[in-house]
Write a protein that holds these residues in place. Sequence first.
Motif, PDB file in Angstrom:
ATOM      1  N   SER A  68       5.937  -7.515  22.341  1.00 12.81           N
ATOM      2  CA  SER A  68       5.056  -8.676  22.248  1.00 12.81           C
ATOM      3  C   SER A  68       5.244  -9.408  20.924  1.00 12.81           C
ATOM      4  O   SER A  68       4.727 -10.507  20.734  1.00 12.81           O
ATOM      5  N   TYR A  80       6.231 -13.034  20.890  1.00 16.63           N
ATOM      6  CA  TYR A  80       5.279 -14.140  20.880  1.00 16.63           C
ATOM      7  C   TYR A  80       4.795 -14.483  19.469  1.00 16.63           C
ATOM      8  O   TYR A  80       4.478 -15.614  19.166  1.00 16.63           O
ATOM      9  N   TYR A  81       4.702 -13.442  18.627  1.00 20.70           N
ATOM     10  CA  TYR A  81       4.109 -13.672  17.313  1.00 20.70           C
ATOM     11  C   TYR A  81       5.087 -14.298  16.328  1.00 20.70           C
ATOM     12  O   TYR A  81       4.704 -15.076  15.469  1.00 20.70           O
ATOM     13  N   LEU A  82       6.370 -13.927  16.414  1.00 18.16           N
ATOM     14  CA  LEU A  82       7.344 -14.404  15.438  1.00 18.16           C
ATOM     15  C   LEU A  82       7.969 -15.711  15.910  1.00 18.16           C
ATOM     16  O   LEU A  82       8.596 -15.777  16.963  1.00 18.16           O
ATOM     17  N   GLN A  83       7.794 -16.735  15.108  1.00 24.86           N
ATOM     18  CA  GLN A  83       8.214 -18.073  15.505  1.00 24.86           C
ATOM     19  C   GLN A  83       9.689 -18.159  15.891  1.00 24.86           C
ATOM     20  O   GLN A  83      10.008 -18.678  16.962  1.00 24.86           O
ATOM     21  N   TYR A  99      10.290 -16.674  19.275  1.00 24.90           N
ATOM     22  CA  TYR A  99       9.634 -17.435  20.341  1.00 24.90           C
ATOM     23  C   TYR A  99      10.436 -18.681  20.686  1.00 24.90           C
ATOM     24  O   TYR A  99      10.550 -19.061  21.853  1.00 24.90           O
ATOM     25  N   ASP A 159       8.468 -18.923  26.977  1.00 27.65           N
ATOM     26  CA  ASP A 159       7.554 -18.221  27.873  1.00 27.65           C
ATOM     27  C   ASP A 159       8.233 -17.098  28.652  1.00 27.65           C
ATOM     28  O   ASP A 159       7.562 -16.244  29.223  1.00 27.65           O
TER      29      ASP A 159
END
Lengths: 371, 371
Positions: free
Chosen positions: A40, A43-46, A49, A54
């Motif tokens: 997960s 999602y947190y690390l730009q 991502y 998605d």
Amino acid sequence: SSKIKHVIVDFAIKAKNIGVDDPRRIVHSLKVALAITLVSMVYYLQPLYNGMGDAGMWAILTVVVVFEYTVGATLCKGMNRGLATLLAGALGIGAESFASLFGTTAKPIVLGCLVFILVGAATFSRFIPNIKRRYDYGVLIFILTFSLVSVSGYRVERIIELAHKRLSTILFGGATCIIISMCVCPVWAGEDLHQLIAENLEKLANFLEGFGGEYFRITEGDKPSLASYKSVLNSKATEESLANFAWWEVGHGKFRFRHPWKQYLTIGALTRQCAYHIEALNGYLDKKTEAPSELQKTIKEPCMKMSSEVGKAMKELGLSIKLMMHPSGSASAIHMESCKKAKEELNTILQTVMVGEHDISETIPVIAVTS
Amino acid sequence: SSKIKHVIVDFAIKAKNIGVDDPRRIVHSLKVALAITLVSMVYYLQPLYNGMGDAGMWAILTVVVVFEYTVGATLCKGMNRGLATLLAGALGIGAESFASLFGTTAKPIVLGCLVFILVGAATFSRFIPNIKRRYDYGVLIFILTFSLVSVSGYRVERIIELAHKRLSTILFGGATCIIISMCVCPVWAGEDLHQLIAENLEKLANFLEGFGGEYFRITEGDKPSLASYKSVLNSKATEESLANFAWWEVGHGKFRFRHPWKQYLTIGALTRQCAYHIEALNGYLDKKTEAPSELQKTIKEPCMKMSSEVGKAMKELGLSIKLMMHPSGSASAIHMESCKKAKEELNTILQTVMVGEHDISETIPVIAVTS
């Protein structure tokens, strides 16, 4: 409120016992939590991502469904998922392009027919034993991916890019599972199978060693140790699934990559055969209550000797499986020899056939072949 | 190339046999294909697509994983999925709002910790037997949905709308599965269990009826019919999973909603107990080759009578289970009576205990209680 409290305390005690029984279960729970937390991060690390977007959702989904208790099961599901996604994705894109040839109006009809036929055939193939045993999950994922890709291809413009992103995130999730399950306190299905087979033999041996004393009412009070063989009666399903998962595992510890796991099933089947006979013997323990007859007093000595010698021989065999040593020349042959002597002695006393005597003689050759 | 052809033809014959063996398998495949085709209509029909959008993917996903062979299994998975999604979705949104309280920098850390703790606890709960038996799939979906919602909530703005859309498509997919599996040629787990238990009793009865003749070498050549009892030895896993699924099923045919499925397991366990004894008896068939001794000739008459009468009594019991009639006063009691007579006769001839005789006496009371 005290009733609710009681239920909660009860539940907590039960849960604690499950953890204490096999601490590897707690470790497994932590491993799964770790894998999902790691994935997960997407999602947190730009920067991550931006790369995945998605589609990172598919990495989480993969970890949740692929991560299993044993390494073999995780490998089995991971491989199945990866290969099935690849195959179904390619087929799905092919189906979509094929349907496009028929023009806009006919396209959904052609697509619908293709999905119907392939899904029906794939579902049916899950009933075929060979496919069910090893590729059941793969077929499920094939159905899922094929319908998703071919159907959503009807709406999504850049389907190749979508498929590429989704596949890479699934591989990312699957790889995370496999690496964590293999490197952090791994639970090998093969090792579990090995232990299970050896322990089952030991359980039967314990019964046979104690049976003579119990039957002739010499020992008292250690009955629970005799009942432990009961679990052997229903061990078939466990053994088979462990052997299946072990097939997927890479070499580890004492086991090479293509260890003959099937041989364990043969030994397991013979052990179970033996357990059925022991179950029949056990029936006599509950029934007999009257004082021993004259006949029983006469046969007591050789009977007890026979049962305990067979038990000792089986214990030797269980031990030699555990240590993976060849049993020939070891103590088990000596025990069998003295058991045969006791049997002959018994035969001279009476002509009636006892149940226990032909148990062990059939287990020996197979065990000598393996290990 | 002829080898490949051979493999393909072989495979086709095997597949055909599986279909012929149980045509319900073909029907099941068609039902799954139908359900997926129906659900994928969401993509083809413009008005439906406008309502659901890409969330329609979740409907397909739900159908693929929820649609099982029996109605009970489908209901079990469908209910589990629906409830777990609801619960985990709510908790996930809660976790996301809670983490927002800590500011932008700390939010991913708080979220990560929450996911780690809840996923670890949920994974561990899958080892608890009661949860594993009935809610294993629900816990899996709980883990999946909770991590997806709480994690993607970090990026998606309108999370409530996303959750609402996803939940409604999952319910749509699940409802399609349940309706199709219940209305189109349903396969009820309860009925299968009922048949299985009755058939297992019949198989044992067939063995007992044929055993006398086989042992005393009167009949020849119909051995395969005697070996059919072997499947009873390992029926435990099948029976338990069927009983579990039957628990989920609504009333159908002769069965009410809360039919006492657990009683079937009790009968099944006793039947298996009996099968173990029969397995021991069967060992004598392979061994005996020498000419019958004087003793055997003497006991032949009552032994054969005993075995065949027990077999007849069991057949009656199997039949009364099948027809769900009370067996009291029926023919089985008469058979047991004549069996007991034969046993007494035998006991006067010799004092040695036969194995088969105490099998049936323990099965009777339980069967009388049920049905």
